[in-house]
Motif scaffolding. Structure first.
Motif, PDB file in Angstrom:
ATOM      1  N   LYS A 168     -11.831  -9.427   0.359  1.00  9.31           N
ATOM      2  CA  LYS A 168     -10.801  -9.452   1.413  1.00  9.31           C
ATOM      3  C   LYS A 168      -9.970  -8.176   1.292  1.00  9.31           C
ATOM      4  O   LYS A 168      -8.853  -8.192   0.794  1.00  9.31           O
ATOM      5  CB  LYS A 168      -9.882 -10.685   1.238  1.00  9.31           C
ATOM      6  N   GLU A 169     -10.542  -7.085   1.733  1.00 10.85           N
ATOM      7  CA  GLU A 169      -9.823  -5.806   1.666  1.00 10.85           C
ATOM      8  C   GLU A 169      -9.325  -5.456   3.066  1.00 10.85           C
ATOM      9  O   GLU A 169     -10.092  -5.531   4.037  1.00 10.85           O
ATOM     10  CB  GLU A 169     -10.756  -4.693   1.194  1.00 10.85           C
ATOM     11  N   ILE A 170      -8.064  -5.058   3.151  1.00  6.22           N
ATOM     12  CA  ILE A 170      -7.536  -4.590   4.430  1.00  6.22           C
ATOM     13  C   ILE A 170      -7.108  -3.143   4.254  1.00  6.22           C
ATOM     14  O   ILE A 170      -6.181  -2.842   3.504  1.00  6.22           O
ATOM     15  CB  ILE A 170      -6.355  -5.466   4.906  1.00  6.22           C
ATOM     16  N   ARG A 171      -7.832  -2.266   4.916  1.00  6.14           N
ATOM     17  CA  ARG A 171      -7.592  -0.820   4.767  1.00  6.14           C
ATOM     18  C   ARG A 171      -7.539  -0.185   6.165  1.00  6.14           C
ATOM     19  O   ARG A 171      -7.750  -0.878   7.165  1.00  6.14           O
ATOM     20  CB  ARG A 171      -8.712  -0.208   3.927  1.00  6.14           C
ATOM     21  N   PRO A 172      -7.284   1.100   6.253  1.00  6.35           N
ATOM     22  CA  PRO A 172      -7.149   1.713   7.589  1.00  6.35           C
ATOM     23  C   PRO A 172      -8.350   1.429   8.490  1.00  6.35           C
ATOM     24  O   PRO A 172      -8.203   1.255   9.692  1.00  6.35           O
ATOM     25  CB  PRO A 172      -7.034   3.204   7.273  1.00  6.35           C
ATOM     26  N   VAL A 173      -9.518   1.401   7.915  1.00  5.16           N
ATOM     27  CA  VAL A 173     -10.697   0.958   8.663  1.00  5.16           C
ATOM     28  C   VAL A 173     -11.215  -0.281   7.943  1.00  5.16           C
ATOM     29  O   VAL A 173     -11.586  -0.214   6.775  1.00  5.16           O
ATOM     30  CB  VAL A 173     -11.784   2.052   8.713  1.00  5.16           C
ATOM     31  N   THR A 174     -11.187  -1.387   8.636  1.00  8.73           N
ATOM     32  CA  THR A 174     -11.599  -2.645   8.008  1.00  8.73           C
ATOM     33  C   THR A 174     -12.771  -3.241   8.783  1.00  8.73           C
ATOM     34  O   THR A 174     -12.744  -3.315  10.011  1.00  8.73           O
ATOM     35  CB  THR A 174     -10.430  -3.648   7.983  1.00  8.73           C
ATOM     36  N   ILE A 175     -13.796  -3.613   8.017  1.00  9.85           N
ATOM     37  CA  ILE A 175     -14.992  -4.202   8.634  1.00  9.85           C
ATOM     38  C   ILE A 175     -15.024  -5.681   8.287  1.00  9.85           C
ATOM     39  O   ILE A 175     -15.034  -6.046   7.106  1.00  9.85           O
ATOM     40  CB  ILE A 175     -16.272  -3.515   8.123  1.00  9.85           C
ATOM     41  N   ALA A 176     -15.015  -6.525   9.308  1.00  7.72           N
ATOM     42  CA  ALA A 176     -14.997  -7.975   9.081  1.00  7.72           C
ATOM     43  C   ALA A 176     -16.184  -8.599   9.798  1.00  7.72           C
ATOM     44  O   ALA A 176     -16.701  -8.042  10.771  1.00  7.72           O
ATOM     45  CB  ALA A 176     -13.700  -8.573   9.599  1.00  7.72           C
TER      46      ALA A 176
END
Lengths: 739, 548
Positions: free
Chosen positions: B263-271
């Motif tokens: 569960k990483e939330i970064r400037p570009v997030t792929i879900a």
């Protein structure tokens, strides 16, 4: 009180020009069996004669006639001031023989007469009672329609629209006929086609329901659909005329449909609603089935078939709309005196055939404006309703006669084809016998219209592009014969200017079942394809055929099945069973050439018939019957146009000889009774009783209408009101003024 | 009149592909007509309300559409079609959404009676706020997407001029040859990015293997903001990540993965769609992701697979730019209108064959091989019902020798055997001596197998539907489909897409589908192949055993 003069007396004493004007305006009165002035007067005063005159009136004229009819209930001499009409309106009413000066003194200057009379039949035909007038009658209160500037439609758009429609309508009618050919619809006991059946056919053709209904009616009225099949379940099928229709040049086919439409008597809005205006049930093709109740002449003005007349009015009005701007463009010199109105509503004095038929912009007016104008000009046209006019415009658009600006679909203008049709009709209708200027017998589609359509239609496609996605595409209007062939082996995916056929296992199997061989199918596709036959299609055909072969149904009248194979051999060898034509199909099964009952009797002790098969073959069935009765043609005693001057001369000559009809002819009797009713005088009538005995007695007529006379009979000092059928009265003679 | 178009009254357009003006006409009608079939001679387009509103949204007016039809038509155009075009296009823009500095989001119309009617509609309850004047009404900002969708359903498309939030700025630079890299954006990819940027939200339709990920990366670089990327599964997420690292200046630390495991939330997030739609006790667990950052761009990969709940969640993202990527707008659930109103109109589409001719995807031939069930199977099949029938037919043992034969026919090719049912795949794997990769295969094992396949160490790979999407296997040149999701057209297209990556030596790709003859398998196969045949792929059909 001054002496009132009768209509016959007015005709006898009026200047010759008035009499001639009447003869010209009332062609319906110029009949071979009416050769006297009295006859003309009596015919004009009859209920039918008055109705024919009234139906030609515009709102201002009708209102004047109405005021006169209301006033005449009180006093037969209606003061001119009570009419509220200007001189032009009066002149028109006199010319049509609906009114005349009340007094002898005004015969020489009729337009300046202080009082006028109107036929007593007008009292019954128009809403003259207080109760009638309380009803919502539009023409009594409507205002003159506002003139709206027409909207220009570019020539190119008009040409596109008419060309697309002219080609499209023929194809769409063929599609509808295809749908009936593929799945015949059962005839309702009331004669037509049920709504559900029509919905199915609309879906099959990809048309919206209302258009499918219209095209079905068109096909029915053109004699392309008729009733056939078994008597126990009659069905609607294409007729033999359909097969010849396929062979027609498409311009000719369009012309046939156009003529059918112009003569068509069915109001599609009624079919869509399922009820006529009078509440009678109506279905698709009810008219083609000969529905006796569907009287095309029904309505107030009974002398004209309503729908054809209304179509003529719509086209004429749109033509008039187009002329205004066209004239303005052409310049004032051309517009001059010749285009001034004649005073006869809806009849323009522009020379016929001078309208340019092509290469010009169109001028559209809003449908609401068109309707208002028609209401103003022909308020008594019985079929005239907003819904019907809208529907007629849709139908005319489908035939390529009208089109609309893209931003204003609620406006319409004539196309070049429409202008030509309207101009032709206008020329033809100058010879119309009815004062309203219309005769269905004169409707025809000219070669010039056919020529216009021919130029617009693209060439027919005789080959298709066959593709790997199992479709074949005709990139243009497809030759009907080619379509029939392809329709047999493929389903139609989309249709229109081009047609997309989709081959499926079902469609190929269907073709094989109807007798085509695999080789036939391959040959057909190879012959009509301009792009070869792709492998998937070859596979599909072969696979479909293989599947069909995998399980076969043998033609046999009965089947013999045994449990033990050894039981079958003796039966096959038995000479007593030779008549059964037994043929072994497996070790335990044989088929016989005789019905199962016969086989059973032959077998006596053995045999178990179980199945019966039917072979299907033969050409598609065709309807044996088309429409049951002609809709609009009637026998006529009218004097032909070429004989009219001679006939009028004869009447003028006879005018001096007799001033009224014979008192013992039906028309003469009516005239005498009406005059007596108007003057309040007494006549001597001879009445034939039910037993044939004649009796003569004095009668003071009160009202003469609808074939009956109501009056006061005085006998033995008692006054009795009686009502007599005119047909019972053998003679009627005035007894003198007893006022 | 002698153009290449035939305009039908049912609002379809036939295009004669061999006509000298065919290309020009195709370009001219592309903005408003949806390409539905591209077989070899006549292509079919459909004029739909959505298509016309798409065109209107991108600046085309009714007059230009009418002129185009008349200019390129072979025959007169049915007048009712032209009337329809004008009527439908005129409906767009009657209602506009805009941002008022005073009232916030407002719905305005030049036709006050229409607003009166709409305000009375039960479907509109709870979405519209106070009436400002006769022609303007406030809209609850949270209902922006749902309002547009419902109005579209009512036949009144909304021109959304309310604009987008800029989002949190984040510089992203492409590593292409203009930035010292060794690759460059292809022409159609650049056109796709340009089209999106002019419309700001919408869908880009490109064939499998045509570089949709690159279009996504280029769009991110153009927008230059934080980006949320929604993908179908975690393998796809990893491929997006590696592709972004390869194509952009983004570092691994700038790209986060938001999935079941991480569960990483970064400037570009792929879900993944799956994690976004995970619910417990009726509520979505990971909704906070949508508001975790001030996203300036949301990318929906394989938008044709977007699950219904994501549509609903997307309705609340209307203030953010949205890019949908797909190979086909065909949705088996018929929710194309939701894509239009919630993601945006189609901004760009390139036909498969056009990309193939340009050499960007491999040439492919398609073959359907039919096998007959043996007598026992046919009896079992006849007695089965419903889904069991398909399963019995699709998993018939008769397919195994056929697959073996087909694999043997391509001794030097990398072969994918694709199926739906695990037991069938296991059986095939055993028969072919090939590894089997399914949804149950651990992620590390999946990655290892894919890598081995790419490296040529594994020549034949048996895969389930997990390999349908977003798995880059450029060396695969033969695909053998043995079963699928019934009649799914998009699945067939996706599976073909697995082998369309251009090959090192430009070898053509070969796609087989093995079906059981005379069963529902054959019927489903006919439905499945329709999309590809309509895209111009010709199938040969043969019965097994082969005669030649």
């Amino acid at each position: 009180m001054p002496q009132l003069i009768s209509f016959a007396a007015w005709l006898a004493r009026a200047e010759e020009s008035w009499f001639t004007a009447l003869c010209t305006a009332r062609r319906d009165l110029m009949r071979a069996d009416i050769t006297t002035l009295g006859g003309v007067a009596a015919a004009a005063a009859s209920r039918a004669g008055v109705a024919a005159g009234l139906e030609a009136l515009s709102v201002p004229h009708l209102r004047a006639a109405h005021r006169a009819a209301v006033a005449t209930r009180v006093d037969p001499a209606v003061p001119a001031s009570a009419l509220g009409a200007d001189e032009a309106v009066l002149a028109e009413l006199l010319r049509l023989g609906l009114m005349w000066p009340a007094q002898d003194s005004a015969v020489d200057t009729p337009l300046a007469a202080p009082a006028f009379r109107i036929h007593s039949e007008a009292v019954g035909l128009l809403p003259t009672s207080a109760a009638d007038r309380a009803a919502d009658i539009a023409w009594l209160h409507s205002a003159r329609p506002q003139q709206v500037s027409p909207t220009r439609i570019a020539h190119s758009l008009l040409e596109n629209a008419q060309a697309a429609a002219a080609g499209g309508v023929v194809g769409e009618v063929l599609s509808v006929l295809d749908a009936f050919d593929d799945a015949p619809a059962s005839q309702l006991t009331s004669g037509g086609v049920g709504k559900r059946d029509m919905q199915l056919r609309a879906r099959a053709t990809g048309l919206d329901y209302s258009k499918a209904v219209f095209l079905t009616e068109l096909a029915g009225q053109a004699g392309l659909l008729g009733v056939g099949g078994k008597d126990i379940d009659p069905q609607w099928l294409p007729t033999v005329a359909y097969d010849s229709f396929l062979d027609l040049d498409r311009a000719e086919a369009h012309s046939r449909l156009l003529h059918t439409w112009l003569m068509g008597t069915v109001d599609t809005t009624h079919v869509l609603a399922g009820r006529t205006g009078r509440g009678e049930r109506i279905h698709s093709l009810s008219s083609a089935a000969g529905g006796a109740r569907l009287n095309p002449y029904a309505g107030f003005p009974s002398s004209l078939p309503q729908l054809p007349y209304l179509k003529h009015l719509v086209l004429a009005e749109l033509a008039e709309t187009a002329e205004g701007p066209a004239r303005a463009q052409a310049g004032a010199t051309q517009a001059g005196a010749s285009t001034q109105p004649t005073g006869v509503p809806g009849v323009d004095s522009q020379p016929a055939g001078t309208l340019p038929a092509a290469a010009e912009d169109g001028w559209a007016i809003p449908d609401a404006e068109l309707f208002a104008r028609l209401q103003w000009k022909r308020p008594l046209a019985a079929a005239l309703s907003r819904a019907t006019v809208d529907q007629l415009l849709r139908e005319a658009q489908a035939l390529g006669l009208v089109s609309s600006p893209l931003a204003h679909p609620e406006q319409h203008a004539l196309t070049a084809i429409g202008r030509r049709v309207a101009a032709d009709l206008r020329v033809a209708m100058r010879a119309a016998p009815a004062p309203a200027g219309y005769d269905p017998g004169l409707v025809e589609v000219s070669d010039r219209v056919r020529g216009l359509v021919t130029e617009l239609l693209p060439a027919l496609q005789t080959s298709v592009l066959v593709q790997s996605d199992l479709t074949a595409v005709a990139t243009g209007p497809v030759d009907p014969r080619l379509h029939a062939e392809l329709d047999n082996i493929a389903d139609v995916d989309t249709r229109g200017q081009g047609t997309v056929y989709r081959f499926t296992a079902d469609s190929i199997s269907r073709a094989l079942r109807t007798g085509m061989s695999v080789a036939d199918v391959h040959e057909l596709i190879a012959r009509v394809s301009s792009t070869g036959v792709p492998q998937p299609l070859r596979f599909l055909i072969d696979e479909a055929a293989a599947k069909l072969r995998r399980v076969q149904v043998a033609p046999a009248r009965s089947v013999l099945v045994v449990d033990d194979p050894s039981d079958l051999e003796p039966l096959l060898a038995d000479p007593q069973l030779l008549a059964a034509g037994l043929n072994r199909v497996s070790t335990t099964v044989a088929v016989a050439a005789v019905p199962q009952d016969r086989l059973a009797s032959l077998l006596e002790a053995a045999g178990q018939p179980t199945l019966r098969h039917h072979a299907t073959a033969g050409p598609p069935p065709r309807a044996a019957r088309t429409r049951a009765s002609a809709a609009v043609t009637r026998r006529s005693l009218l004097v032909p146009e070429k004989d009219l001057p001679h006939h009028i001369r004869g009447l003028l000559h006879a005018r001096s000889a007799a001033a009224s009809g014979s008192a013992d002819s039906p028309l003469g009797i009516l005239d005498v009774l009406r005059e007596a009713a108007a003057a309040g005088s007494t006549v001597a009538v001879t009445v034939v009783g039910a037993d044939g005995r004649r009796s003569r007695f004095p009668l003071r007529p009160v009202q003469v209408t609808t074939g009956r006379v109501r009056g006061i009979r005085e006998a033995g000092g008692r006054a009795t009101e009686v009502a007599l059928g005119i047909s019972r009265i053998a003679s009627a003679e005035p007894l003198g003024d007893d006022r | 009149m002698n153009g290449p178009l035939i305009v039908q009254s049912d609002r379809t357009i036939l295009l004669e592909s061999a006509h000298p003006d065919a290309s020009e006409a195709a370009i001219a009608i592309a903005p408003f007509a949806q390409l539905t079939r591209t077989p070899e001679h006549v292509h079919t387009y459909a004029i739909t309300p959505l298509g016309l509103w798409n065109a209107r949204a991108s600046g085309h007016d009714a007059e230009s559409v009418v002129d185009t039809l008349l200019e390129f038509s072979k025959y007169p155009v049915p007048h009712e079609v032209l009337l329809d075009v004008v009527d439908i296009m005129d409906r767009f823009g009657v209602l506009t959404l805009s941002s008022s500095p005073v009232h916030g989001l407002v719905l305005a119309s030049a036709n006050p009676e229409l607003l009166d009617d709409l305000a009375e509609q039960p479907e509109m309850s709870g979405m519209l706020g106070a009436r400002i004047d006769r022609s303007t009404i406030t809209v609850h900002p949270s209902e922006r997407g749902e309002l547009k969708h419902r109005l579209l359903k009512l036949g009144h498309p909304v021109a959304d001029h309310a604009g987008y939030v800029d989002g949190e700025a984040h510089q992203i630079v492409l590593s292409d040859d203009t930035h010292a890299g060794k690759w460059h954006l292809r022409d159609y990819q650049q056109r796709a990015v340009d089209a999106f940027m002019s419309g700001e939200s919408g869908v880009v339709v490109l064939p499998c293997g045509a570089g949709k990920t690159v279009v996504g990366a280029a769009t991110m670089a153009s927008v230059g903001t934080t980006t949320l990327i929604l993908v179908t599964n975690s393998v796809s997420a990893q491929q997006w990540k590696s592709e972004l690292l390869r194509r952009t200046s983004l570092s691994p630390e700038e790209i986060g993965e938001y999935s079941g495991a991480v569960k990483e939330i970064r400037p570009v997030t792929i879900a993944t769609y799956q994690v976004l739609t995970t619910r417990r006790k009726g509520s979505y667990l990971h909704l906070e992701l949508l508001d975790a950052r001030d996203w300036g761009l949301v990318i929906y990969d394989e938008v044709h697979l977007l699950p219904a709940p994501v549509f609903r969640l997307t309705a609340s993202l209307q203030a953010r730019r949205r890019l949908g990527l797909t190979a086909t707008l065909v949705r088996e659930d018929g929710r194309e209108d939701e894509v239009f109103s919630l993601i945006g109109p189609k901004q760009f589409e390139a036909p498969w064959k056009e990309i193939e001719r340009a050499g960007y995807i491999a040439q492919a031939t398609c073959h359907e091989v039919r096998v007959r069930l043996d007598s026992g199977s046919r009896i079992a099949y006849a007695r089965a019902a419903g889904e069991d029938r398909y399963r019995l037919a699709a998993c018939t043992d008769a397919k195994v020798p056929v697959v073996e034969e087909l694999v043997a026919d391509h001794p030097n090719a990398q072969v994918l055997v694709i199926g739906q049912y695990l037991d069938q795949l296991e059986e095939l794997g055993a028969a072919l001596g090939a590894p089997v990769l399914t949804g149950q295969t651990p992620l590390s094992e999946r990655t290892r197998l894919f890598d081995a396949f790419r490296a040529g160490e594994v020549r034949v790979l048996v895969v389930s539907k997990v390999a349908n999407f977003s798995v880059d296997l450029p060396e695969a040149s033969v695909a053998i489909q043995v079963s699928g999701s019934f009649g799914s057209r998009q699945e067939e297209a996706q599976r073909l897409g697995r082998i369309l990556r251009p090959k090192a030596h430009a070898e053509p790709a070969t796609f087989y589908t093995v079906v059981a003859a005379d069963t529902v398998d054959e019927q489903f196969a006919a439905h499945r192949r329709r999309f590809l045949t309509e895209q111009g792929y010709a199938y040969t059909i043969r019965n097994h055993p082969f005669e030649d």
